[in-house]
Write an enzyme that holds these catalytic residues in place. Structure first.
Site, PDB file in Angstrom:
ATOM      1  N   ARG A  19       0.880  -1.178   0.000  1.00 29.64           N
ATOM      2  CA  ARG A  19       0.000   0.000   0.000  1.00 29.64           C
ATOM      3  C   ARG A  19       0.907   1.215   0.000  1.00 29.64           C
ATOM      4  O   ARG A  19       1.702   1.408   0.907  1.00 29.64           O
ATOM      5  CB  ARG A  19      -0.897  -0.012   1.241  1.00 29.64           C
ATOM      6  CG  ARG A  19      -1.778   1.234   1.420  1.00 29.64           C
ATOM      7  CD  ARG A  19      -2.765   1.369   0.289  1.00 29.64           C
ATOM      8  NE  ARG A  19      -3.789   2.363   0.575  1.00 29.64           N
ATOM      9  CZ  ARG A  19      -3.667   3.671   0.384  1.00 29.64           C
ATOM     10  NH1 ARG A  19      -2.513   4.173  -0.059  1.00 29.64           N
ATOM     11  NH2 ARG A  19      -4.674   4.483   0.646  1.00 29.64           N
TER      12      ARG A  19
ATOM     13  N   GLU B 237     -11.068   5.308  -5.925  1.00 26.79           N
ATOM     14  CA  GLU B 237     -11.484   3.920  -6.022  1.00 26.79           C
ATOM     15  C   GLU B 237     -11.832   3.603  -7.482  1.00 26.79           C
ATOM     16  O   GLU B 237     -12.143   4.502  -8.266  1.00 26.79           O
ATOM     17  CB  GLU B 237     -12.696   3.661  -5.128  1.00 26.79           C
ATOM     18  CG  GLU B 237     -12.438   3.890  -3.643  1.00 26.79           C
ATOM     19  CD  GLU B 237     -11.469   2.882  -3.064  1.00 26.79           C
ATOM     20  OE1 GLU B 237     -11.506   1.700  -3.474  1.00 26.79           O
ATOM     21  OE2 GLU B 237     -10.660   3.262  -2.194  1.00 26.79           O
TER      22      GLU B 237
ATOM     23  N   ARG C  63      -1.361  -5.427   4.562  1.00 23.74           N
ATOM     24  CA  ARG C  63      -0.512  -4.909   3.497  1.00 23.74           C
ATOM     25  C   ARG C  63       0.693  -4.171   4.077  1.00 23.74           C
ATOM     26  O   ARG C  63       0.584  -3.538   5.135  1.00 23.74           O
ATOM     27  CB  ARG C  63      -1.303  -3.958   2.593  1.00 23.74           C
ATOM     28  CG  ARG C  63      -2.477  -4.599   1.900  1.00 23.74           C
ATOM     29  CD  ARG C  63      -3.313  -3.578   1.132  1.00 23.74           C
ATOM     30  NE  ARG C  63      -3.865  -2.560   2.015  1.00 23.74           N
ATOM     31  CZ  ARG C  63      -4.729  -1.620   1.622  1.00 23.74           C
ATOM     32  NH1 ARG C  63      -5.120  -1.565   0.363  1.00 23.74           N
ATOM     33  NH2 ARG C  63      -5.191  -0.734   2.490  1.00 23.74           N
TER      34      ARG C  63
END
Length: 341
Positions: A230, A238, A272
């Protein structure tokens, strides 16, 4: 008889020429360039993906490889370091557009001879220094990863990418479970024997454990560990938001086929690794912000440089800032959770 002798001599000359393109001890990025020039000599095809980094047509690109083929053969000694190869490229393509030359260098991870950073990421390993002037750290770096070439399918959206690290890298091999090492060795044998059902079953076992056998920069298949990264400090639209698709494509263009250096700061609640990405001297988050394909995620990363790069994109109305009132991704997710998106 005469034709046979001619073909024999041509074959010998071809072998000698082939060896000149893959000099012993060459840096990975130089070896890749030499191999691509050799492939062009054989197929007349330019490398797939180069068009993402340059502005000229494939016909123009083919002309570059013709010139580089001649220049490479004449070079004494044959380039083995990134600096020597970059100098050869710049001299050979000196009459071509600056954007093409810089994009070509970046595609192979070669430095610009005048010291300027390439305008696009590299095609081969080119780890960024920890103290890169445009990538200030905001927390202690917990780990530094050097990845294998990134696959196009690895980019989930504009701020998340899956990478693989060769387990032969320092600190990785000792942590690989014995059964996974065994499965990888058996899969290699199964593929060699063309027992593909067995190889596929073993690949699933390997993948379920968070590993995969993938090609390295030299095309050799190696066992690698999977990391989901990330990108620290940015939040991209998004996929279902305006500019979501464009943000994903922008990140893909920066990392596809490239070997990255990742500085990991933390792990998020989704497991992540949160960190900075570097590709051939390019700080990836900087480019995403400057191109207007991400917001500065100030709630989690307060680096002033990130805010500055966002402001520059806003002022120039680049990317998502061309919209009158772009919605913050975190507000979009909040609304969606509350049933309002």
């Amino acid at each position: 008889m005469g034709n046979s002798i001619y073909r024999f001599l041509c074959g010998v000359c071809s072998d000698l020429s082939d060896a000149a393109f893959t000099p012993h001890g060459a840096h990975d990025s130089v070896a890749k360039l030499g191999q691509d020039i050799l492939n062009f000599q054989r197929t007349k095809q330019v490398p797939e993906g180069l068009g993402r980094h340059v502005v000229s047509s494939q016909n123009a690109q083919a002309n570059w490889y013709k010139k580089l083929q001649v220049a490479w053969k004449k070079a004494r000694p044959t380039p083995t370091t990134p600096e020597d190869a970059a100098q050869l490229v710049v001299l050979t393509l000196k009459n071509h557009q600056k954007a093409d030359v810089e994009g070509f260098l970046a595609f192979y991870g070669l430095p610009h001879p005048n010291g300027a950073a390439p305008s696009a990421p590299s095609h081969a390993p080119a780890p960024a220094p920890a103290a890169h002037p445009t990538a200030p750290t905001h927390k202690p770096v917990k780990a530094e990863l050097h990845t294998l070439p990134v696959d196009a399918k690895a980019v989930a959206d504009g701020d998340t990418v899956t990478v693989y690290v060769d387990v032969s890298e320092r600190g990785e091999s000792s942590s690989v479970p014995a059964d996974i090492k065994k499965a990888a060795a058996e899969r290699t044998k199964a593929r060699a024997a063309r027992d593909y059902p067995k190889a596929d079953a073993l690949q699933k076992t390997i993948a379920d454990a968070g590993y995969r056998q993938v090609p390295n920069a030299k095309g050799q298949e190696v066992l690698a560990r999977k990391y989901r990264i990330r990108l620290s400090g940015i939040d991209a639209p998004e996929s279902s938001m305006p500019y979501g698709k464009e943000a994903k494509e922008a990140l893909l263009k920066l990392v596809e086929g490239k070997c990255l250096t990742v500085h990991i700061y933390d792990t998020d609640r989704y497991g992540r690794s949160v960190g900075d990405l570097h590709a051939g001297g390019v700080f990836v988050q900087e480019q995403m912000l400057k191109k207007g394909f991400a917001w500065h995620y100030a709630a989690y990363d307060k680096r002033a440089e990130l805010a500055k790069w966002q402001s520059q994109a806003q002022a120039a109305r680049k990317g998502l800032w061309a919209s009158k009132k772009p919605q913050e991704p975190w507000e979009y997710r909040k609304a969606k959770r509350n049933g309002g998106a």
